[in-house]
Structures are given as structure tokens and as C-alpha cells.
Design an enzyme around this catalytic site. Structure first.
Site, short mmCIF file in Angstrom:
data_model
loop_
_atom_site.label_atom_id
_atom_site.label_comp_id
_atom_site.label_asym_id
_atom_site.label_seq_id
_atom_site.Cartn_x
_atom_site.Cartn_y
_atom_site.Cartn_z
N SER A 292 0.84 -1.20 0.00
CA SER A 292 0.00 0.00 0.00
C SER A 292 0.87 1.25 0.00
O SER A 292 1.99 1.23 0.55
CB SER A 292 -0.87 0.01 1.25
OG SER A 292 -1.40 1.29 1.47
N TYR B 77 -1.84 -1.22 10.35
CA TYR B 77 -2.00 -1.65 8.96
C TYR B 77 -0.78 -1.28 8.12
O TYR B 77 -0.21 -2.12 7.41
CB TYR B 77 -3.28 -1.01 8.40
CG TYR B 77 -3.48 -1.12 6.91
CD1 TYR B 77 -4.10 -2.24 6.35
CD2 TYR B 77 -3.09 -0.08 6.05
CE1 TYR B 77 -4.32 -2.32 4.97
CE2 TYR B 77 -3.30 -0.16 4.68
CZ TYR B 77 -3.91 -1.27 4.14
OH TYR B 77 -4.12 -1.35 2.79
P1 NAD Z 1 -11.55 -5.80 -0.44
O1 NAD Z 1 -12.27 -5.64 0.84
O2 NAD Z 1 -12.34 -5.87 -1.67
O3 NAD Z 1 -10.61 -7.08 -0.41
C1 NAD Z 1 -10.04 -7.62 0.73
C2 NAD Z 1 -10.48 -9.06 0.85
O4 NAD Z 1 -9.69 -9.74 1.80
C3 NAD Z 1 -11.91 -9.24 1.32
O5 NAD Z 1 -12.79 -9.37 0.23
C4 NAD Z 1 -11.90 -10.49 2.19
O6 NAD Z 1 -12.63 -11.57 1.68
C5 NAD Z 1 -10.41 -10.84 2.24
N1 NAD Z 1 -10.01 -11.17 3.62
C6 NAD Z 1 -9.87 -10.30 4.66
N2 NAD Z 1 -9.51 -10.98 5.76
C7 NAD Z 1 -9.42 -12.28 5.42
C8 NAD Z 1 -9.10 -13.47 6.14
N3 NAD Z 1 -8.79 -13.47 7.44
N4 NAD Z 1 -9.16 -14.65 5.45
C9 NAD Z 1 -9.48 -14.68 4.14
N5 NAD Z 1 -9.76 -13.59 3.40
C10 NAD Z 1 -9.74 -12.40 4.05
O7 NAD Z 1 -10.50 -4.57 -0.49
P2 NAD Z 1 -9.35 -4.16 -1.52
O8 NAD Z 1 -9.22 -2.69 -1.34
O9 NAD Z 1 -9.54 -4.74 -2.85
O10 NAD Z 1 -8.07 -4.81 -0.85
C11 NAD Z 1 -7.15 -5.64 -1.54
C12 NAD Z 1 -5.74 -5.29 -1.13
O11 NAD Z 1 -5.43 -3.97 -1.59
C13 NAD Z 1 -5.48 -5.29 0.37
O12 NAD Z 1 -4.22 -5.89 0.59
C14 NAD Z 1 -5.40 -3.82 0.72
O13 NAD Z 1 -4.60 -3.58 1.85
C15 NAD Z 1 -4.78 -3.28 -0.55
N6 NAD Z 1 -4.93 -1.84 -0.73
C16 NAD Z 1 -6.15 -1.29 -0.99
C17 NAD Z 1 -6.24 0.08 -1.16
C18 NAD Z 1 -7.55 0.75 -1.45
O14 NAD Z 1 -7.60 1.98 -1.48
N7 NAD Z 1 -8.61 0.01 -1.69
C19 NAD Z 1 -5.09 0.89 -1.05
C20 NAD Z 1 -3.87 0.30 -0.79
C21 NAD Z 1 -3.81 -1.08 -0.63
#
Ligand code: NAD
Ligand code: MG
Length: 282
Positions: A176, A189
């Protein structure tokens, strides 16, 4: 393309479900043409039910890969990812469970191998975030949950995947932008996301002798279920980037295609910064 103003007053206390988001995130760019970059590859994507993970699953499928996705509880979202992957003519195996458990990680790797007939690409992408405005408010329970989900599971899955990997296979880890610039409300985080950078660089060196590459993507503000589920103020989300808006998952997925395919054959231990223009080191 969704404009940031359309996010106005969209704070939704929803359980992280993509189907309930307004507007719904864009999964794959309209008119994106696959060219068999991942033909016959088998990929396991954690958090593939929604957001960035779903986008990666659909792009991979359009490039010819079969996928398995791990998700925690969002059955409806997971089935939608499956439908979208199958529409591309590829297989999508759903694996529901908690990645905090090492034995579940083992089950996920084994099922992927059995159901898809192999494993070539591991995308460690699942994560949780719980904003807190003071360090004192980060409980031991929260700290443990965040580290076990966001980084311990990356170790478990990578370790198990490497047992099956051959030359040319790849691992891609989601970090991130918060790692590189810090985050005043996501201290735990951002710490796990920093650990992912160290993990990626180190594992890349370790796996290089076997011609296995390990890279990552460090997204900036991307419109996914994680955002309205965890932040109160989504109105200005992404507006402070150079491009002045949040990104869509459809704009992140292609970075994973690049890192998973032979197009990146001389790249390992690196991060792609899909963040709307923030210049960060490394
Ligand atoms: P999202 O909520 O769509 O995806 C995260 C998924 O992780 C969830 O759908 C859930 O099913 C899964 N998850 C969480 N805990 C779990 C567990 N204990 N066991 C199994 N599955 C689990 O959100 P996203 O934004 O697509 O996140 C994806 C990645 O992108 C993450 O690593 C997040 O940190 C990173 N990220 C997102 C952003 C943003 O702005 N959305 C920014 C930087 C990084
Ligand atoms: Mg989800």
C-alpha cells in the site's frame, strides 16, 4: 470512469460487500483485449471476491489463466467473481475460510492444485484495516488480527506455494502507498504493509536461484469495499492525488498481469505504484 464527486455522501456501514457499493467499482477496463499472456497458468488469488482481487481474477482469466480465489465470508461477491471468470471461458474455484489459520492456508494451496491441476501464480492480496486515531486505541487483539491476516498469511501461503513452484512461476504481494508515506490513522495496517515490502524484497533474493520471481503492487486510493466499510469520510477519497481522483480496481489489475507474465521476466523484488501519481521511493 467514476468521478470522485460521485462518491459523495457514500459512507456505508456495509460488511465489505461489493454488490452493495454505490457506484459499483469497475472490474475490468472496457475493451481490454487479452493476448494469452497467462495461457495455461493457474493462479491463487486471496481476497479475490471483491475489489482489487476480483479485478486481478478477471484480468488473469481474460489472459487465459484459471483461478482459485480465497475469501473470508462474502459468498455473493465470490460467486459474482466466479461468474465473471467463467464468462471469460476459464475456471474459477472458490475457497472460503480464514487465512489467519495456517491449516486453512494449506487447504487453499492443496485445493488449488487439485482443482486447477497446478499452481503457477500466487497473489497475496487479502487484508484488513481498522483505523484508530491514537496508538493507545490499537488493542492487542486488533494488532494480532491485522498482522496475522496481512503478513503472516503471506508467509504461510508463499512457503507452501514454493513447494509446488517451478522455474518461471511468480508471487505477487499487495502492499500500500501507506507504507511509503505513513498513515496517521492506520499505524498497525501500514506496519504490515511495510513488512510486505521487506518480505517481497527478501523472498525475491531467496527464490531467484530457482528462477522464481517475487514482486508487489502498492496501490493508492482505490474504490473497493474496504473503503466505505472502514472510512467515515469517503467524499474526498483520492482527491489529494496528482490525478485528483480515486482509482478503479480496473486500473490496478493490469499491473498484476504484467508482473505475473513473461513481460516482467527481468523484474524481481520490485513494487509497481498504482497510486494516481504520488512519487514514493522504492
Ligand atoms: P476488499 O475488501 O475488496 O478485499 C479484501 C479481501 O480480503 C476481502 O474481500 C476479504 O474476503 C479478504 N479477507 C480479509 N480478511 C481475510 C481473512 N482473514 N481470510 C481470508 N480472506 C480475508 O478490499 P481491496 O481494497 O480490494 O483490498 C485488496 C488489497 O489492496 C489489500 O491488501 C489492501 O490492503 C490493498 N490496498 C487497498 C487500497 C484501497 O484503497 N482500496 C489501497 C492500498 C492497498
Ligand atoms: Mg470482499
Amino acid at each position: 470512469m467514476t468521478k470522485p464527486t460521485e462518491f459523495k455522501a457514500q459512507k456505508q456501514s456495509l460488511p465489505g460487500q461489493q454488490s452493495k457499493m454505490k457506484p459499483e467499482p469497475e472490474v475490468i477496463r472496457k475493451g481490454y483485449k487479452g493476448s494469452g499472456k497467462l495461457k495455461e497458468k493457474k493462479a491463487l488469488i486471496t481476497g479475490g471476491d471483491s475489489g482489487i482481487g476480483r479485478s486481478v481474477a478477471v484480468y488473469f482469466a481474460r489472459e487465459g489463466a484459471d483461478v482459485a480465489i480465497v475469501y473470508l465470508s462474502e459468498d455473493k461477491d465470490a460467486k459474482e467473481t466466479q461468474r465473471l471468470v467463467e464468462k471469460e471461458g476459464q475456471q474459477c474455484h472458490l475457497i472460503k475460510g480464514d487465512l489467519k489459520s495456517e491449516s486453512f492456508c494449506k487447504k487453499a494451496i492443496n485445493e488449488t492444485k487439485e482443482q486447477l491441476g497446478g499452481l503457477n501464480i500466487l497473489v497475496n492480496n487479502a487484508a484488513v484495516q481498522h483505523p484508530q486515531d491514537a496508538l493507545q486505541k490499537i488493542s492487542k487483539k486488533q494488532l494480532q488480527e491485522t498482522f496475522e491476516t496481512n503478513i503472516f498469511s503471506f508467509f504461510h501461503l508463499s512457503k507452501l506455494a514454493l513447494d509446488h513452484f517451478k522455474e518461471g512461476d511468480t508471487i505477487i504481494n499487495t502492499s500500500s502507498v501507506t507504507t511509503y508515506r505513513g498513515s496517521e490513522h492506520l499505524v498497525d495496517y501500514a506496519s504490515t504493509k511495510g513488512a510486505i515490502v521487506g518480505f517481497t524484497r527478501s523472498l525475491a533474493l531467496m527464490a531467484a536461484k530457482d528462477k522464481i520471481r517475487v514482486n508487489g503492487v502498492a496501490p493508492g486510493p482505490i474504490w473497493t469495499p474496504l473503503i466505505p466499510a472502514t472510512f467515515d469520510d469517503v467524499e474526498k477519497f483520492g482527491q489529494d492525488t496528482a490525478l485528483g481522483r480515486a482509482g478503479q480496481p480496473s486500473e490496478v489489475g493490469p499491473a498484476y498481469v504484467f508482473l505475473a507474465s513473461e513481460d516482467s521476466s527481468y523484474i524481481t523484488g520490485q513494487f509497481i505504484h498504482v497510486n494516481g501519481g504520488e512519487v514514493v521511493g522504492g
